[in-house]
Design an enzyme around this catalytic site. Structure first.
Site, mmCIF file in Angstrom:
data_model
loop_
_atom_site.group_PDB
_atom_site.id
_atom_site.type_symbol
_atom_site.label_atom_id
_atom_site.label_comp_id
_atom_site.label_asym_id
_atom_site.label_seq_id
_atom_site.Cartn_x
_atom_site.Cartn_y
_atom_site.Cartn_z
ATOM 1 N N VAL A 1 -7.287 -21.331 36.957
ATOM 2 C CA VAL A 1 -6.410 -20.200 36.682
ATOM 3 C C VAL A 1 -7.150 -18.943 37.109
ATOM 4 C CG1 VAL A 1 -5.062 -21.261 34.837
ATOM 5 C CG2 VAL A 1 -7.182 -20.065 34.272
ATOM 6 N N SER A 2 -6.379 -17.869 37.357
ATOM 7 C CA SER A 2 -6.969 -16.673 37.951
ATOM 8 C C SER A 2 -7.620 -15.727 36.963
ATOM 9 C CB SER A 2 -5.898 -15.918 38.735
ATOM 10 O OG SER A 2 -5.426 -16.737 39.776
ATOM 11 N N THR A 3 -7.187 -15.736 35.725
ATOM 12 C CA THR A 3 -7.739 -14.777 34.773
ATOM 13 C C THR A 3 -8.039 -15.458 33.446
ATOM 14 O OG1 THR A 3 -5.611 -14.140 33.827
ATOM 15 C CG2 THR A 3 -6.327 -12.935 35.783
ATOM 16 N N GLN B 1 -4.933 -16.374 31.246
ATOM 17 C CA GLN B 1 -4.102 -17.549 31.532
ATOM 18 C C GLN B 1 -4.748 -18.778 30.909
ATOM 19 O OE1 GLN B 1 -4.177 -17.132 35.809
ATOM 20 N NE2 GLN B 1 -2.069 -16.363 35.833
#
Length: 190
Positions: free
Chosen positions: A9-11, A14
């Protein structure tokens, strides 16, 4: 032969839960994860650990191909790395399974795209070098010796200085000394 999952996931905001659940249902025995942007390049510790862990005959499962990287070139590089290591890839969302005929065909398409991208990069780099040379700019590594040092080396060699002494005195390799001795004599600065 093990089935290994990779989730990203990007952050930090999330959650990996949905991907973990899907990978567990897909039969993954071990999961590797990253919780950071795909834009950080190849500096993804979870992916690096996965690539170090898997062996020929293993299968890597991802929820979607875009989890392997943020750009097409990044995804293709990871897919190539897996393929070269003899590791199969399965993507749940796209329905890609490299153990099937269709999956192998897609692997071939990815390989062709990667080769095409490399060729384009080489062509762009060659065009940039040619444009720089046309403008009188040096391309490539900077020379180890200045023109004045090259003249000094020639002069010292003519007076009997040994190659070993020149190497030690100028702190360069033997090949650099020989190149300096073999280049055409340049006119002295005015």
């Amino acid at each position: 032969m093990s089935i290994v999952g990779y989730a990203r996931v990007s952050t930090d905001h999330q959650s990996l839960d949905q991907q973990r659940d899907a990978l567990t249902v897909a039969g993954c025995e071990r999961l590797f994860t990253d919780q950071l942007s795909g834009g950080v390049g190849d500096n993804r510790p979870g992916l690096a650990a996965l690539l170090d862990y898997v062996r020929a005959g293993d299968t890597v499962v991802v929820v979607a191909l875009d989890r392997l990287g943020r750009s097409l070139s990044g995804i293709i590089r990871t897919v190539e790395t897996l393929t070269e290591a003899g590791v199969l890839l399965r993507s749940l969302r796209e329905g890609i399974d490299y153990s099937t005929a269709t999956g192998r065909m897609l692997a071939g398409i990815f390989a062709a795209l990667a080769a095409y991208e490399r060729e384009l990069m080489h062509e762009r780099a060659a065009a940039a070098r040619a444009a720089a040379r046309a403008r009188g700019r040096h391309t490539g590594r900077p020379p180890k010796l200045t023109p004045a040092q090259t003249r000094q080396i020639r002069s010292l060699r003519e007076r009997g200085e040994s190659i070993s002494d020149l190497v030690a005195g100028y702190g360069v390799s033997r090949a650099t000394i020989y190149r300096a001795l073999n280049t055409a004599t340049e006119p002295a600065p005015a």
